[in-house]
Design an enzyme around this catalytic site. Structure first.
Site, mmCIF file in Angstrom:
data_model
loop_
_atom_site.group_PDB
_atom_site.id
_atom_site.type_symbol
_atom_site.label_atom_id
_atom_site.label_comp_id
_atom_site.label_asym_id
_atom_site.label_seq_id
_atom_site.Cartn_x
_atom_site.Cartn_y
_atom_site.Cartn_z
ATOM 1 N N ASP A 84 0.212 -7.653 1.507
ATOM 2 C CA ASP A 84 0.564 -6.234 1.586
ATOM 3 C C ASP A 84 2.081 -6.033 1.576
ATOM 4 O O ASP A 84 2.617 -5.200 2.298
ATOM 5 C CB ASP A 84 -0.049 -5.575 2.827
ATOM 6 C CG ASP A 84 0.055 -4.053 2.783
ATOM 7 O OD1 ASP A 84 0.109 -3.495 1.677
ATOM 8 O OD2 ASP A 84 0.110 -3.430 3.864
ATOM 9 N N SER A 130 4.608 2.632 7.856
ATOM 10 C CA SER A 130 4.336 1.405 7.098
ATOM 11 C C SER A 130 5.511 0.961 6.236
ATOM 12 O O SER A 130 6.146 1.774 5.568
ATOM 13 C CB SER A 130 3.120 1.597 6.202
ATOM 14 O OG SER A 130 1.952 1.634 6.949
ATOM 15 N N HIS A 143 0.817 -1.223 0.000
ATOM 16 C CA HIS A 143 0.000 0.000 0.000
ATOM 17 C C HIS A 143 0.847 1.269 0.000
ATOM 18 O O HIS A 143 0.335 2.350 -0.307
ATOM 19 C CB HIS A 143 -0.980 -0.005 1.184
ATOM 20 C CG HIS A 143 -0.391 0.264 2.522
ATOM 21 N ND1 HIS A 143 -0.096 -0.741 3.413
ATOM 22 C CD2 HIS A 143 -0.036 1.422 3.148
ATOM 23 C CE1 HIS A 143 0.386 -0.201 4.526
ATOM 24 N NE2 HIS A 143 0.436 1.101 4.392
#
Length: 463
Positions: A132, A208, A102
């Site tokens: 992911d 992230s 993402h």
């Protein structure tokens, strides 16, 4: 998704156990050496996504002569750039690095910056939306890199460390403990293939894709999500285990996609009342609610109402454990399942099927990060479209890079490319083979269908 928010960037560092450790000081670990020696391999990732307005289709159809039709076809409107950031870390000295999918999803330009202020452009080697994770590559040698640990050895209560850029505050370190293992967090597509590590490390938007370290400076996870009602950390953070990452990295390097084991069942949780009704002494396992006709489970003799207690030697304590176990099994493997049927245990043998990976999201090295050399994401044409448009094959365009060669040729999402140069396109595999060998700085004819009507254009790949 229960308020699970994707982060935009985290960085966590790690080095071999023989080189780095965090020694207790006054009963608490000292992270200074760990952070000092692992931070050079952590990167800040910045992305640019070019967004243009949707083209407007003029309602003239076939009433306009072909010689004028190109004047009325959809055109890309003026675009604007959207910027975002995230974290990542190098996993080899030749420039491979890992981050979250993402973080780079849809990006047209990706750059990475090290703590020593060096910057590099990166390309996407492959992505795996189900976990992911994304594998990137920069054109550089001799880079610092981190070691991936065996996450199966991680214990609840262990100290862990993260380094990232929360809210843009570059290379911030935070620490905490492992709160739980094997957490099941279904995606928006209700897929559940990652047994997340839960921690209370302060992870925030901007973290992230960064590494989660053990006290030996090894990467045990890739920070991915948080649970929050405020938008910031409340002590519930989730990381993708390093063992999951190892499998994804190997497959992305080998074939550009990730294939997983597939069983072909719909399952549900076993509560106390269901356990009693099916003859179990306590809740556990995964109750089979539906079978895919002709799927691996169906072929193995599994029945609706069976409860799967073990899969390939792994105990299924809750229904969410089964997708983790099946997804980590290699397609084609023959494994055993322990089930309960009508109150009696039974063992079945099953040949695991294949849950195919997403092949259309691969970018070639040296190309734009969206769609390879032509700047398009494609997939195979289904039989319905072949019949409706009276074509034998081709590839459907699902996304177009706004400044790629295909966009400049007038290709838009929904077009079906059936010929490049003098070669007919049968499917994605043949498309990729042809595009790989196309010359640069040469006008090449391209034929595609739009709303069932064929047209030729020219396309040119720049050096």
């Amino acid at each position: 998704m229960r308020n699970i928010l994707y982060l935009s960037l985290v960085i966590i560092l790690s080095v071999p156990a023989a080189q780095v450790s965090a020694k207790p000081v006054s009963g608490l670990p000292d992270f200074t050496q760990l952070i000092d020696q692992t931070s050079p391999a952590v990167v800040k990732i910045s992305t640019v996504t070019r967004v243009s307005r949707n083209p407007q289709v003029m309602p003239y159809g076939q009433q306009i002569p072909e010689i004028f039709r190109h004047l009325l076809e959809p055109r890309q409107m003026p675009r604007k750039d959207m910027h975002s950031m995230g974290s990542g870390f190098f996993i080899s000295e030749d420039g491979y690095l890992l981050t979250n999918n993402h973080v780079v999803d849809g990006a047209d330009q990706i750059s990475v910056r090290l703590v020593d202020r060096r910057e590099f452009d990166a390309v996407v080697v492959g992505v795996d939306p189900r976990s992911d994770l994304a594998l990137l590559k920069v054109d550089e040698e001799g880079l610092p890199f981190l070691t991936l640990a065996d996450s199966d050895k991680l214990k609840i209560g262990e100290w862990v460390v993260a380094i990232g850029s929360p809210f843009g505050l570059e290379f911030s370190a935070s620490a905490g403990i492992v709160s739980a293992m094997g957490r099941s967090i279904p995606t928006e597509q209700n897929e559940n293939y990652v047994p997340f590590i839960q921690t209370d490390v302060a992870i925030n938007p901007g973290n992230s894709g960064g590494p989660l370290f053990n006290l030996d400076g090894e990467v045990v996870g890739v920070n991915s999500q948080i649970y929050t009602k405020s938008g910031g950390s409340i002590g519930l953070s989730f990381a993708i285990p390093s063992n999951t990452a190892k499998n994804v990295i190997a497959q992305l390097k080998d074939k550009g996609r990730v294939d997983r084991g597939w069983l072909g069942v719909v399952i549900q949780e076993v509560d106390r009342d269901l356990a009693q009704s099916f003859g179990l002494d306590k809740p556990g396992g995964a109750l089979v609610a539906q079978l895919e006709p002709g799927g691996p489970a169906d072929n193995a003799g599994l029945q609706v109402g069976d409860i799967i207690l073990k899969f390939n030697g792994t105990a299924i304590m809750a229904s969410g454990d089964l997708p983790h176990a099946v997804g980590s099994t290699a397609p084609g493997d023959k494994v055993s399942m322990l089930i309960v049927r009508k109150g009696k245990e039974k063992t079945l043998k099953v040949e695991v099927g294949t849950l195919a990976g997403d092949q259309g999201r691969i970018a070639s090295s040296g190309s734009s990060s969206l769609g390879g050399r032509l700047g398009v994401v494609v997939e195979n044409v289904d039989d319905r479209m072949k019949s409706s448009w009276k074509i034998d094959g081709g590839v459907v365009v699902r996304d177009v890079s706004t400044d790629g060669p295909a966009a400049k040729a007038g290709v838009v999402p929904g077009d079906v490319i059936v010929q490049i140069g003098y070669e007919d396109i049968a499917d994605v595999s043949q498309y990729e083979s042809i595009v790989k060998d196309l010359p640069t700085d040469t006008l090449i004819p391209i034929r595609f269908f739009r709303e069932g009507r064929p047209t030729f254009r020219t396309i040119m790949l720049e050096k």
